[in-house]
Design a protein around this motif. Structure first.
Motif, PDB file in Angstrom:
ATOM      1  N   LEU A 154       0.829  -1.203   0.000  1.00 43.30           N
ATOM      2  CA  LEU A 154       0.000   0.000   0.000  1.00 43.30           C
ATOM      3  C   LEU A 154       0.864   1.253   0.000  1.00 43.30           C
ATOM      4  N   ALA A 155       1.956   1.226   0.770  1.00 38.03           N
ATOM      5  CA  ALA A 155       2.887   2.353   0.776  1.00 38.03           C
ATOM      6  C   ALA A 155       3.476   2.578  -0.612  1.00 38.03           C
ATOM      7  N   ASP A 156       3.890   1.498  -1.263  1.00 36.40           N
ATOM      8  CA  ASP A 156       4.463   1.608  -2.612  1.00 36.40           C
ATOM      9  C   ASP A 156       3.446   2.172  -3.592  1.00 36.40           C
ATOM     10  N   GLU A 157       2.208   1.730  -3.462  1.00 40.46           N
ATOM     11  CA  GLU A 157       1.171   2.183  -4.384  1.00 40.46           C
ATOM     12  C   GLU A 157       0.822   3.655  -4.136  1.00 40.46           C
ATOM     13  N   CYS A 158       0.825   4.068  -2.885  1.00 43.25           N
ATOM     14  CA  CYS A 158       0.591   5.486  -2.587  1.00 43.25           C
ATOM     15  C   CYS A 158       1.625   6.349  -3.295  1.00 43.25           C
ATOM     16  N   ARG A 159       2.870   5.967  -3.176  1.00 42.93           N
ATOM     17  CA  ARG A 159       3.925   6.774  -3.788  1.00 42.93           C
ATOM     18  C   ARG A 159       3.845   6.722  -5.314  1.00 42.93           C
ATOM     19  N   LYS A 160       3.436   5.593  -5.852  1.00 39.66           N
ATOM     20  CA  LYS A 160       3.292   5.471  -7.298  1.00 39.66           C
ATOM     21  C   LYS A 160       2.205   6.403  -7.814  1.00 39.66           C
ATOM     22  N   GLN A 161       1.117   6.544  -7.047  1.00 45.65           N
ATOM     23  CA  GLN A 161      -0.014   7.361  -7.490  1.00 45.65           C
ATOM     24  C   GLN A 161       0.013   8.788  -6.918  1.00 45.65           C
ATOM     25  N   GLY A 162       1.060   9.114  -6.154  1.00 46.64           N
ATOM     26  CA  GLY A 162       1.230  10.492  -5.711  1.00 46.64           C
ATOM     27  C   GLY A 162       0.553  10.857  -4.412  1.00 46.64           C
ATOM     28  N   LEU A 163       0.223   9.875  -3.581  1.00 48.21           N
ATOM     29  CA  LEU A 163      -0.353  10.143  -2.272  1.00 48.21           C
ATOM     30  C   LEU A 163       0.699   9.947  -1.183  1.00 48.21           C
ATOM     31  N   HIS A 164       0.494  10.573  -0.043  1.00 48.88           N
ATOM     32  CA  HIS A 164       1.378  10.409   1.107  1.00 48.88           C
ATOM     33  C   HIS A 164       0.883   9.219   1.939  1.00 48.88           C
ATOM     34  N   PHE A 165       1.817   8.392   2.394  1.00 47.96           N
ATOM     35  CA  PHE A 165       1.473   7.194   3.149  1.00 47.96           C
ATOM     36  C   PHE A 165       1.792   7.402   4.632  1.00 47.96           C
ATOM     37  N   CYS A 166       0.842   7.049   5.489  1.00 42.79           N
ATOM     38  CA  CYS A 166       0.967   7.269   6.930  1.00 42.79           C
ATOM     39  C   CYS A 166       0.388   6.063   7.673  1.00 42.79           C
ATOM     40  N   THR A 167       0.833   5.862   8.917  1.00 41.33           N
ATOM     41  CA  THR A 167       0.355   4.712   9.684  1.00 41.33           C
ATOM     42  C   THR A 167      -0.125   5.112  11.073  1.00 41.33           C
ATOM     43  N   TYR A 168      -1.137   4.405  11.510  1.00 40.53           N
ATOM     44  CA  TYR A 168      -1.695   4.487  12.865  1.00 40.53           C
ATOM     45  C   TYR A 168      -1.032   3.403  13.716  1.00 40.53           C
ATOM     46  N   TYR A 169      -0.863   3.690  15.015  1.00 39.39           N
ATOM     47  CA  TYR A 169      -0.280   2.700  15.929  1.00 39.39           C
ATOM     48  C   TYR A 169      -0.880   2.887  17.312  1.00 39.39           C
TER      49      TYR A 169
END
Length: 461
Positions: A154-169
C-alpha cells in the motif's frame, strides 16, 4: 479509536510541563527546529487538507459478530466489547485471508475522492500487526493464512499514485503479556505489570522502527494513550526517538497524554509533545487558531468493518464536512473500514466518488487554504489564500443560494478586484459598500450541495 469528549480527544497541546521537576534532566530533549523548519516539515500536510483513514485488521473478519451473535459497539473493539479471551480471539487471525485486497484500487479510490494522504492501522488495540514484525508472531505474516506484509504494497502504491502514506499505531495492547485487562469484564483501559513496562516500551519502539524501515510512513498517528500507566514522559521518549530516526516525520498529539483543555497554555514558554491535534467525530465550532489539527470521522457509526451498521452519512454531509473543516483551518480524515476479504464497502466507495466529483471542480478552494477571515458566513463557509502580490483570495462556499440573487459578505474593508464561479469560470458582478461586499449571482446554484465563488480582494492599506 475510542469516542471521547472533544476537549480531551483532540487535546492539542501535549505538554510534559506538568511532570515533577525532579528527573526532568533524564527526559530526552525534543529535536530543535526553527519556526521556518517546522513550517517546511508540516507544509505538505497543511496543504493536503483531506485524507483517508483505514481501520483494518482481524476484527474485520468478525464484522461485528461473535459466535453468531451481534456485538454492540464499534467493530474494531469487538475483543473488548464481547470480552473475548486472547486465545479465542486468535481464531480470527486464522481466518484473515484478504484475497480481494488490491492496494492499487484502494489508492485509486482515495485519489479519485480528492484525498491527498492515507493513514492505515498498522496495529490496533488488539495488538495484531498488519506488517512483518520480528518481535512478535501476532502479525499478518506469522498468524494468518495471507502470510505477507499488507502495508508495504500500500505504501508503494501510494507513492506510485502520488499520495502520502501514513500509519496508525496503538499504544494500548490487549495481546501483549506486559499489559493485562482492566477488569474481569473488559480490557480497556489496560493495566501494566510494572516490572514489564520497560520491556513493552522497547517492544513498541522496535515495532515503530520496523515500520519506518519497511514502509517509511510520513505520519505516525498514535492512539490508545489513555491508560494510567502511560505517562507524559513516555510520550516524550517515543516522540524524540522517532524524530531522531526520521527528522521529517509528523506525529500526532496522542503520542503523549495531551490536556483536557487549553487553559493556561502558552506556546512561548512551554514544550509540547506532538505536532497536531486530533478532534474525533466532530469539527470544533471555531477551529483551533494557531494550532495544526485534524478532525477524524467515520462515514457510519464504526471505524472497523461492521456488517450491520448501515447508518451512513450522506454525501452532502461529508462534502460539507470537508469544507467546514478547511474553513476552520483543519484537515479532514475520513474513515473506511474494509472487509476481512479486503474490499472497501460499496456505500463508502459511492460516497467517496461523490466527494471526488465535487473536489474535481472545487478542489482549489480546499487544498492549501487557510481558515476564513470573515466574522460570520450565514450563507455557508469560507476558505482563504494570500496570493504572492498580497491579494486576499476568498472562496465563498454557498450552501444556501440566495433567492434574490444577492450575496452579502460582511466584515471586509478591502476593495474587491474580481469574482467568478469555480464551476465554469463565469464572472460574477461585485461591488463594495462600506465593510460589505455585494455579489450578484446567477439565478440557479451551480451545485446543490455547495457552490463556490472565488473572490479576490485588494489588500488593506
Amino acid at each position: 479509536m475510542q469516542f471521547r469528549p472533544w476537549l480531551w480527544a483532540f487535546s492539542i497541546l501535549f505538554a510534559w510541563c506538568s511532570l515533577p521537576t525532579v528527573g526532568r534532566a533524564e527526559v530526552p530533549v525534543i529535536p530543535s527546529e526553527t519556526p521556518e523548519q517546522r513550517d517546511a516539515r508540516m507544509q505538505w500536510w497543511r496543504e493536503a487538507r483531506f485524507g483517508m483513514f483505514i481501520h483494518w485488521g482481524v476484527y474485520s473478519v468478525a464484522g461485528g459478530t461473535w459466535k453468531g451473535q451481534p456485538v454492540s459497539g464499534i467493530g474494531e473493539w469487538i475483543m473488548n466489547s464481547a470480552n473475548i479471551p486472547v486465545e479465542d480471539y486468535a481464531s480470527l487471525a486464522a481466518q484473515f485471508n484478504p484475497v480481494r485486497y488490491d492496494p492499487a484500487e484502494w489508492v485509486r479510490i482515495a485519489k479519485d475522492a480528492g484525498m491527498r494522504y492515507i493513514v492505515i492501522t498498522s496495529k490496533h488495540h488488539d495488538g495484531f500487526c498488519l506488517f512483518d514484525s520480528k518481535v512478535t508472531d501476532w502479525d499478518v505474516v506469522d498468524a494468518s493464512p495471507w502470510g505477507k506484509d499488507l502495508l508495504k504494497p500500500l505504501a508503494d502504491e501510494c507513492r506510485k499514485q502520488g499520495l502520502h502514506f501514513c500509519t496508525y499505531y496503538s499504544i494500548m495492547d490487549w495481546h501483549h503479556p506486559a499489559q493485562y485487562r482492566g477488569s474481569d469484564q473488559a480490557y480497556n483501559p489496560t493495566r501494566i505489570h510494572p516490572e514489564r513496562k520497560r520491556e513493552y516500551m522497547e517492544y513498541m519502539k522496535t515495532q515503530l522502527r520496523e515500520l519506518l524501515e519497511s514502509c517509511d510512513p510520513e505520519v505516525l498517528w498514535f492512539d490508545g494513550e489513555w491508560p494510567d500507566w502511560y505517562t507524559e514522559a513516555d510520550g516524550r521518549e517515543v516522540y524524540v526517538y522517532l524524530r531522531e530516526l526520521k527528522p521529517s516525520l509528523i506525529i500526532n498529539n496522542r503520542v503523549g497524554k495531551g490536556r483536557k483543555g487549553m487553559e493556561g497554555l502558552n506556546r512561548s514558554d512551554q514544550e509540547y509533545v506532538g505536532d497536531f491535534g486530533t478532534p474525533e467525530q466532530q469539527i470544533p465550532a471555531t477551529g483551533l487558531p494557531g494550532v495544526d489539527w485534524e478532525s477524524c470521522m467515520t462515514m457510519n457509526n464504526t471505524w472497523g468493518y461492521k456488517s450491520d451498521d448501515h447508518n451512513w452519512k450522506s454525501a452532502e454531509t461529508l462534502i460539507r464536512n470537508v469544507i467546514d473543516t478547511a474553513s476552520k483551518g483543519g484537515n479532514y480524515l475520513l474513515n473506511v473500514g474494509p472487509t476481512g476479504e479486503g474490499t472497501i464497502p460499496d456505500a463508502s466507495v459511492e460516497r467517496l466518488a461523490a466527494i471526488g466529483r465535487w473536489m474535481r471542480v472545487n478542489g482549489e478552494s480546499i487544498y492549501g487554504t487557510q481558515a476564513s477571515p470573515l466574522p460570520a458566513t450565514p450563507w455557508g463557509r469560507c476558505t482563504a489564500k494570500r496570493l504572492p502580490d498580497g491579494t486576499l483570495r476568498l472562496y465563498l462556499h454557498v450552501f444556501q443560494w440566495p433567492e434574490n440573487g444577492r450575496l452579502t459578505v460582511e466584515g471586509l474593508s478591502g476593495r474587491p478586484k474580481a469574482a467568478a464561479l469555480l464551476a465554469d469560470g463565469s464572472a460574477v458582478a461585485v461591488q463594495a459598500e462600506g465593510e460589505r461586499i455585494l455579489l450578484d449571482l446567477p439565478g440557479k446554484a451551480p451545485d446543490p450541495v455547495a457552490s463556490v465563488i472565488r473572490l479576490d480582494v485588494n489588500p488593506n492599506p
